[in-house]
Design a protein around this motif. Structure first.
Motif, PDB file in Angstrom:
ATOM      1  N   ASP A 114      -2.729  -6.781  10.752  1.00 34.61           N
ATOM      2  CA  ASP A 114      -1.627  -5.858  10.529  1.00 34.61           C
ATOM      3  C   ASP A 114      -2.108  -4.423  10.370  1.00 34.61           C
ATOM      4  N   ILE A 115      -3.228  -4.237   9.665  1.00 33.43           N
ATOM      5  CA  ILE A 115      -3.770  -2.890   9.494  1.00 33.43           C
ATOM      6  C   ILE A 115      -4.173  -2.319  10.849  1.00 33.43           C
ATOM      7  N   ALA A 116      -4.899  -3.121  11.626  1.00 39.30           N
ATOM      8  CA  ALA A 116      -5.370  -2.650  12.927  1.00 39.30           C
ATOM      9  C   ALA A 116      -4.204  -2.363  13.866  1.00 39.30           C
ATOM     10  N   ARG A 256      12.423  -9.136   9.753  1.00 36.32           N
ATOM     11  CA  ARG A 256      11.319  -8.399  10.359  1.00 36.32           C
ATOM     12  C   ARG A 256      10.129  -9.320  10.585  1.00 36.32           C
ATOM     13  N   VAL A 257       9.356  -9.033  11.633  1.00 35.41           N
ATOM     14  CA  VAL A 257       8.204  -9.859  12.004  1.00 35.41           C
ATOM     15  C   VAL A 257       6.958  -8.975  12.029  1.00 35.41           C
ATOM     16  N   ALA A 290       7.173   1.082  12.187  1.00 34.94           N
ATOM     17  CA  ALA A 290       6.315   1.279  11.026  1.00 34.94           C
ATOM     18  C   ALA A 290       7.029   0.841   9.754  1.00 34.94           C
ATOM     19  N   ASP A 291       6.256   0.335   8.817  1.00 36.85           N
ATOM     20  CA  ASP A 291       6.785  -0.021   7.500  1.00 36.85           C
ATOM     21  C   ASP A 291       6.860   1.261   6.672  1.00 36.85           C
ATOM     22  N   ARG A 296      -0.058   0.798   6.233  1.00 37.66           N
ATOM     23  CA  ARG A 296      -1.015  -0.130   6.818  1.00 37.66           C
ATOM     24  C   ARG A 296      -0.344  -1.369   7.405  1.00 37.66           C
ATOM     25  N   ARG A 297       0.945  -1.310   7.582  1.00 38.19           N
ATOM     26  CA  ARG A 297       1.671  -2.449   8.146  1.00 38.19           C
ATOM     27  C   ARG A 297       2.656  -1.956   9.191  1.00 38.19           C
ATOM     28  N   ALA A 298       2.763  -2.698  10.261  1.00 31.42           N
ATOM     29  CA  ALA A 298       3.742  -2.398  11.299  1.00 31.42           C
ATOM     30  C   ALA A 298       4.463  -3.687  11.665  1.00 31.42           C
TER      31      ALA A 298
END
Length: 325
Positions: A114-116, A256-257, A290-291, A296-298
């Motif tokens: 998720d970060i990447a 959301r996924v 984007a979150d 660091r999460r999308a």
């Protein structure tokens, strides 16, 4: 003639044989801390014919990337790195790569997907989840635009076989994309979507028909996963459709996924799933959101065109009295 280089001569040219002449080897920057995986990354760079010009740690990555110029490839070995340091380095690498038109190849752990993805998805970067040497070398060869490079060491026959399988997978992806676009311009046709044409749609194709419900889509997904109890997974690997189904169900459920969750839904190795997510994003079928509460999460969702296509498809299937598969 092969010339050995020390750190003081790291800026000198490195050449590799190419026919009657010589071609400049791609320059690479490696971002890695001192781990066995970092040594594997350095070895893969050497095997792919690249010149490792600089190696920096994650603690110094942001500052050094703001200074460095002239790299063709930025290789990142992120497994085991602190999340905050990893996120900062990826952001800096993305900026540096864009400024230099450099390629990015990042090796990550499953818990870093998720970060990447939040930093690199859609940038053209290659994300490799727990890669072996073959996957690393294949990705670096593609990044360095050196498709004709070959490994001749007989001790690497096993890795060569894996490279061949990877090349076959790439060919399959290319064939799938060709069939999706039907030879038409992707922008004009909406990526992997087909325009209504003369294909048979049945005698009752007029009027509106409600599409499938979330429960029906989830039942299809469960049925597809049950095949794995009786047949080898690779016989029915279809990550693009599995992800489309999962995202369609999530849309109907108003859920959301995350990228990592979608990789699981794809039912293929994470690196393959990430490659497909990138392909579907480029085709305009997926969109990244984007979150707002966590940089660091999308999240991944169907694009408007992708959602319309799934709704139209499920409605067309119902009109014919058929079952979704």
């Amino acid at each position: 003639m092969e010339q050995k280089m020390n750190s003081g001569a790291s800026m000198s040219a490195s050449f590799s044989a190419a026919g009657d002449g010589y071609s400049m080897a791609p320059d690479a920057l490696l971002i890695a801390d001192s781990t066995p995986a970092a040594e594997a990354a350095a070895e893969a760079l050497a095997l792919s014919g690249m010149r490792l010009r600089r190696r920096i740690g994650f603690a110094e990555a942001e500052a050094r990337l703001a200074e460095q110029v002239g790299f063709d490839v930025i290789a990142i070995e992120g497994r085991g790195v602190d999340a905050a340091l990893f996120d900062g380095a990826l952001a800096a690498a993305a900026r540096s790569a864009q400024a230099q038109s450099a390629a990015v190849v990042a090796a990550i752990a499953p818990d870093q997907i998720d970060i990447a993805a939040a930093r690199l998805l859609g940038s053209g970067a290659q994300l490799l989840c727990d890669p072996g040497t073959a996957e690393r070398v294949a990705a670096l060869l593609a990044a360095g635009q050196r498709p004709s490079a070959q490994l001749h060491d007989a001790s690497r026959d096993g890795e060569a076989a894996r490279l061949r399988r990877l090349n076959e997978e790439v060919a399959r992806i290319a064939d799938t994309l060709a069939r999706l676009t039907r030879g038409e311009d992707a922008d004009r046709r909406g990526g992997g979507l087909r325009e209504p044409g003369s294909d048979y749609r049945g005698p009752e194709n007029a009027g509106e028909t409600a599409g499938a419900s979330a429960q029906e889509i989830r039942a299809v997904i469960r049925t597809r996963r049950m095949r794995g109890q009786f047949f080898a997974d690779e016989l029915f690997a279809d990550p693009a459709w599995d992800m489309l189904l999962d995202l369609f169900a999530a849309e109907l459920e108003d859920r959301r996924v995350s990228v990592s969750s979608l990789c699981i839904a794809a039912a293929v190795p994470p690196t393959t799933a990430l490659r497909w997510i990138g392909t579907m994003h480029e085709a305009g079928l997926f969109q990244r959101n984007a979150d707002p509460n966590d940089r660091r999460r999308a999240y991944i969702a169907l694009s408007e065109k992708g959602l319309q296509a799934m709704r139209a498809y499920s409605a067309a299937v119902k009109r014919q009295g058929l079952s979704l598969v």
